[in-house]
Design an enzyme around this catalytic site. Sequence first.
Site, PDB file in Angstrom:
ATOM      1  N   ASN A   1      13.071  -4.442  -1.838  1.00 29.18           N
ATOM      2  CA  ASN A   1      14.423  -4.629  -1.304  1.00 29.18           C
ATOM      3  C   ASN A   1      15.409  -4.101  -2.347  1.00 29.18           C
ATOM      4  OD1 ASN A   1      16.682  -5.460   0.054  1.00 29.18           O
ATOM      5  ND2 ASN A   1      16.091  -7.613   0.223  1.00 29.18           N
TER       6      ASN A   1
ATOM      7  N   GLN B   1      11.460  -8.614   6.057  1.00 31.02           N
ATOM      8  CA  GLN B   1      10.145  -8.969   6.622  1.00 31.02           C
ATOM      9  C   GLN B   1      10.091  -8.585   8.104  1.00 31.02           C
ATOM     10  OE1 GLN B   1      11.926 -10.791   4.458  1.00 31.02           O
ATOM     11  NE2 GLN B   1      10.675 -12.245   3.314  1.00 31.02           N
TER      12      GLN B   1
ATOM     13  N   THR C   1     -18.025  13.437 -15.021  1.00 39.28           N
ATOM     14  CA  THR C   1     -16.687  13.509 -14.410  1.00 39.28           C
ATOM     15  C   THR C   1     -16.111  14.914 -14.586  1.00 39.28           C
ATOM     16  OG1 THR C   1     -15.419  12.770 -16.345  1.00 39.28           O
ATOM     17  CG2 THR C   1     -16.311  11.055 -14.904  1.00 39.28           C
ATOM     18  N   ASP C   2     -16.553  15.606 -15.618  1.00 37.07           N
ATOM     19  CA  ASP C   2     -16.087  16.987 -15.809  1.00 37.07           C
ATOM     20  C   ASP C   2     -16.544  17.879 -14.652  1.00 37.07           C
ATOM     21  OD1 ASP C   2     -14.711  18.812 -17.746  1.00 37.07           O
ATOM     22  OD2 ASP C   2     -16.625  19.871 -17.545  1.00 37.07           O
TER      23      ASP C   2
ATOM     24  N   PHE D   1      21.039 -11.501   6.599  1.00 36.28           N
ATOM     25  CA  PHE D   1      20.049 -12.399   5.982  1.00 36.28           C
ATOM     26  C   PHE D   1      20.728 -13.747   5.769  1.00 36.28           C
ATOM     27  CE2 PHE D   1      17.524 -14.080   2.335  1.00 36.28           C
ATOM     28  CZ  PHE D   1      16.309 -14.156   2.995  1.00 36.28           C
TER      29      PHE D   1
ATOM     30  N   LYS E   1     -13.383  11.193 -11.996  1.00 36.13           N
ATOM     31  CA  LYS E   1     -12.274  11.880 -12.665  1.00 36.13           C
ATOM     32  C   LYS E   1     -10.978  11.531 -11.938  1.00 36.13           C
ATOM     33  CE  LYS E   1     -12.633  14.892 -15.689  1.00 36.13           C
ATOM     34  NZ  LYS E   1     -13.049  14.488 -17.056  1.00 36.13           N
TER      35      LYS E   1
ATOM     36  N   HIS F   1      18.478  -3.942  -3.606  1.00 32.02           N
ATOM     37  CA  HIS F   1      19.698  -4.726  -3.354  1.00 32.02           C
ATOM     38  C   HIS F   1      20.961  -3.909  -3.608  1.00 32.02           C
ATOM     39  CE1 HIS F   1      17.121  -8.192  -3.056  1.00 32.02           C
ATOM     40  NE2 HIS F   1      16.683  -8.043  -4.295  1.00 32.02           N
TER      41      HIS F   1
ATOM     42  N   ARG G   1      25.024  -6.507   5.834  1.00 25.70           N
ATOM     43  CA  ARG G   1      24.704  -6.044   4.480  1.00 25.70           C
ATOM     44  C   ARG G   1      24.041  -4.682   4.546  1.00 25.70           C
ATOM     45  NH1 ARG G   1      19.044  -9.141   2.549  1.00 25.70           N
ATOM     46  NH2 ARG G   1      17.867  -8.398   4.337  1.00 25.70           N
TER      47      ARG G   1
HETATM   48  O1  LIG Z   1      15.349  -9.486   3.731  1.00 26.72           O
HETATM   49  C1  LIG Z   1      15.277 -10.304   2.811  1.00 26.72           C
HETATM   50  N1  LIG Z   1      14.186 -11.104   2.686  1.00 26.72           N
HETATM   51  C2  LIG Z   1      14.060 -12.043   1.706  1.00 26.72           C
HETATM   52  O2  LIG Z   1      13.025 -12.779   1.632  1.00 26.72           O
HETATM   53  C3  LIG Z   1      15.116 -12.156   0.796  1.00 26.72           C
HETATM   54  N2  LIG Z   1      15.330 -12.964  -0.301  1.00 26.72           N
HETATM   55  C4  LIG Z   1      16.528 -12.604  -0.811  1.00 26.72           C
HETATM   56  O3  LIG Z   1      17.065 -13.127  -1.829  1.00 26.72           O
HETATM   57  N3  LIG Z   1      17.108 -11.608  -0.072  1.00 26.72           N
HETATM   58  C5  LIG Z   1      16.251 -11.316   0.934  1.00 26.72           C
HETATM   59  N4  LIG Z   1      16.296 -10.399   1.931  1.00 26.72           N
END
Ligand SMILES: O=c1[nH]c(=O)c2[nH]c(=O)[nH]c2[nH]1
Length: 290
Positions: free
Chosen positions: A243, A217, A57-58, A153, A12, A245, A170
Amino acid sequence: MTVVLGPNRYGKAETRVVRVTRDGEVHHLKDCNVGVSLSGAMEDVHRSGSNAAVLPTDSQKNTVYAFAKKYGIGQIEEFALLLARHFVESQPTIHHARVVVEEYSWERRGPHSFARSGTETRTCAVHHDRDGTSTVVSGLRDLVVLNSTGSEFHGFVQDEYTTLPPATDRVLATAVTARWRHVPAAGQAQPDFGKSYDEVRRCLLEAFAGTHSLSLQQTLFAMGARVLAEREEICEVRLELPNKHHFLVDLSPFGLDNDNEVYFAADRPYGLIEGTVLNDDAPDAGPAWD
Ligand SMILES: O=c1[nH]c(=O)c2[nH]c(=O)[nH]c2[nH]1
């Protein structure tokens, strides 16, 4: 060639259970979503249609509600383990149980009044096997965090489709989904899951805030590594970091500069950074992540 039955499970999904514990005037609230998946001697139900091995499942849903009444809901991992052990130990045809629980948090506003807090959800996934072994993965999702500086970055691959300008300052924002695997407990002894959760959450937040980031990453690895460095009950961390943005708005048409002050918060598409960080001597995960 013969057709055979491959891996299967049934149960369930999404039993919503709210448990109120009344302590005189003061009430306590647990708001959960429970999923049960069972597997075992299920050849017949798939092939001949005999339901003799099938716990409906009930009934599984009813068990969730009955256990909430009988035992209350403490730490979600404990509740999940209780249910998983029950299904395996009470039903000879059930050899393996997986129980997942999500918990929604409520902020106290009075002795018996609450407000739903934030977007963050606590999670767990527990497996219990007929041989007596259990695995516990705890986690959270939708923990939204943002650093307004301290993120860069640049130095990335350039091909004929690359337009992204390098960034030395950023916004870094994400909604953290994290899951962490507990070192298997000896016997029935279990860690203090509540304290462990609070500490892992603190580690994730501190590592996010405290890492000068050259990529999401790198931040992901720092977050997982911090948990493993500080929490010996955890041996593996899996993270999913969208991410989120934040693009600088071009204010030059209005005769204005934009020194990292005004952003457009895009919701899609988004980069999705996923990774596992684990101790190199982590015990075998078994079905923990299934
Ligand atoms: O921290 C980031 N990793 C990425 O792999 C990536 N690729 C991207 O366009 N921006 C970012 N920023």
